[in-house]
Scaffold this active site. Sequence first.
Site, short mmCIF file in Angstrom:
data_model
loop_
_atom_site.label_atom_id
_atom_site.label_comp_id
_atom_site.label_asym_id
_atom_site.label_seq_id
_atom_site.Cartn_x
_atom_site.Cartn_y
_atom_site.Cartn_z
N CYS A 197 0.89 -1.32 -0.04
CA CYS A 197 -0.11 0.00 -0.08
C CYS A 197 0.96 1.15 -0.05
CB CYS A 197 -0.98 0.05 1.17
SG CYS A 197 -0.07 -0.24 2.80
N GLY A 257 -1.22 0.40 -4.68
CA GLY A 257 -2.10 -0.28 -4.35
C GLY A 257 -3.34 0.28 -5.07
N ASN A 312 1.86 1.06 6.32
CA ASN A 312 2.23 0.37 5.06
C ASN A 312 3.50 -0.47 5.55
OD1 ASN A 312 4.94 1.17 2.62
ND2 ASN A 312 3.37 -0.21 2.34
N GLY A 313 3.19 -1.95 4.94
CA GLY A 313 4.06 -2.87 5.38
C GLY A 313 3.37 -4.07 6.04
N TYR A 340 11.73 -2.16 -8.60
CA TYR A 340 10.36 -2.51 -8.93
C TYR A 340 9.23 -1.64 -8.51
CZ TYR A 340 6.43 -5.90 -9.85
OH TYR A 340 5.65 -6.78 -10.51
#
Length: 530
Positions: free
Chosen positions: A20, A52, A130-131, A294
């Site tokens: 996210c 996301g 996030n994570g 990426y």
Amino acid sequence: MCDSVREAMESEESGLTEECGVFGCVAAGQWPTQLEVTEVLALGLVALQHRGQESAGIVTSNGSSPPTYSILKGMGLVSSAFRPEDLQKLRVGNLGIGHTRYSTTGVSELHNCQPFVVDTLHGKIAVAHNGELVNAAALRKKVMRHGVGLSTSSDSELITQLLALTPPMEELDTPDWVARIKNLMNETPTAYSLLVMHTDVIYAVRDPYGNRPLCIGRLVPVSKLQSAGAEDGDTEGWVVSSESCSFQSIGARYYREVLPGEIVQISKHGVKSLSVIPRPEGDGAAFCIFEYVYFARPDSIFEGRFLMAETGITCSQMVYSVRQRCGRQLAIEAPADVDLVSTVPESATPAALGYAQQAGLPYVEVLCKNRYVGRTFIQPNTRLRQLGVAKKFGALTDNFAGKRVLLVDDSIVRGNTISPIIKLLREAGATEVHIRVASPPIRFPCFMGINIPTKEELIANKTEFEDIASYIGATSVQYLSVEGLLSAVQEGICLPEDKEQRTELSRKASRRTGHCTACLTGKYPVELEW
């Protein structure tokens, strides 16, 4: 396989997705503000859409005591999750946080959509995360033993409930949010970037290993955005984001990164560092190296800039430049006797350009992408499955017919995305198709917020990998080495010529920088709980 927006085919077929993106905004000066906080939040999330695409949410607050929270959540892209008439209802906000999500833990349903809002002993808090917590299972049991029920399968709700628990040193009538956040950080080592909104402030938090990114920007008048003369008095607000790529579209200047382990308070009065939680002795930072390879948008900036505040040296580590250096290093490590270099649009373009420059070969486009074929455009029937990649790419035959093509990709996960592209190029007239991958083989799963397929699904762990060129139909296949990737990333950290200053700066850099390569090497930054 990502650019300004995650390419739909890669996210569907490779199964490699970021969890996210988080974004927050606080208006500066007098409240109620004239700053359109809701629109800033929505535009910030659009810029983080590549992180996301399953759901999006915004929570705004008027910042009073007690505050009035307004919540808006929806499934799908930001543009479809937030209707204009719904955004109008959030206009009263003086501050707010937002979130756009892929699911790694928790199914893709609206009740897992962030930010989460809960009541605590000292009022409501809103949390965006996030994570992925490496010890989530143990923490869920611990929270439940305190009599707290969990309504979702998301790590983020778990974080919210942990923040709601009263830490040992807190007095009943005096909320100590720094102590609560520290308590959370002591409970779990990684991986998280957090935004915690309470009353009139946002706390921006990054785990001590710095695995997930987080940075701060300053909103200035558009007329002074490109000027060096913008002063503190020109600040219209503060924003905090997973990536700096969101700043330009909302009129913000990059201010700085949130440091690993740092707790930063952002209010209408400005930005204040409250504490930095250290890592265990001997542990280095572990920023996810796949952000460079990426996930991140090419125009985002990571690492290096913190050196500017400490030494006065301007240092920029743009993702695009790192990817280009990866391509150059790849050309050194894996040369090929070919006529031209190209890429799958637009994922590995910087690396392909770097390869071509280093090898002294022409960069030529060989594929034309249909940008309007989305992941939910149409459910493939038998005919569309047979057409395969042809419905998403057209071959620019005149550019490569009768020639030897070298195609640069940023990663190969399962191997079933690149195969039909190679077949298309061969059928369109390429005499040879060589594949060069601008990252090392992915061999291990990630437990810190990246949705990597199981170890058995990864092509690098299959027997077919021993002859991967034949398996995917290529003339040859070679990958960048782990050492080559690390050198390409670390080359961007600026160091002065003065020997003493260089030594001191290297010491500071070694404390603050460092990269997690677990998906490539199996060396995780912390001990995992199985």
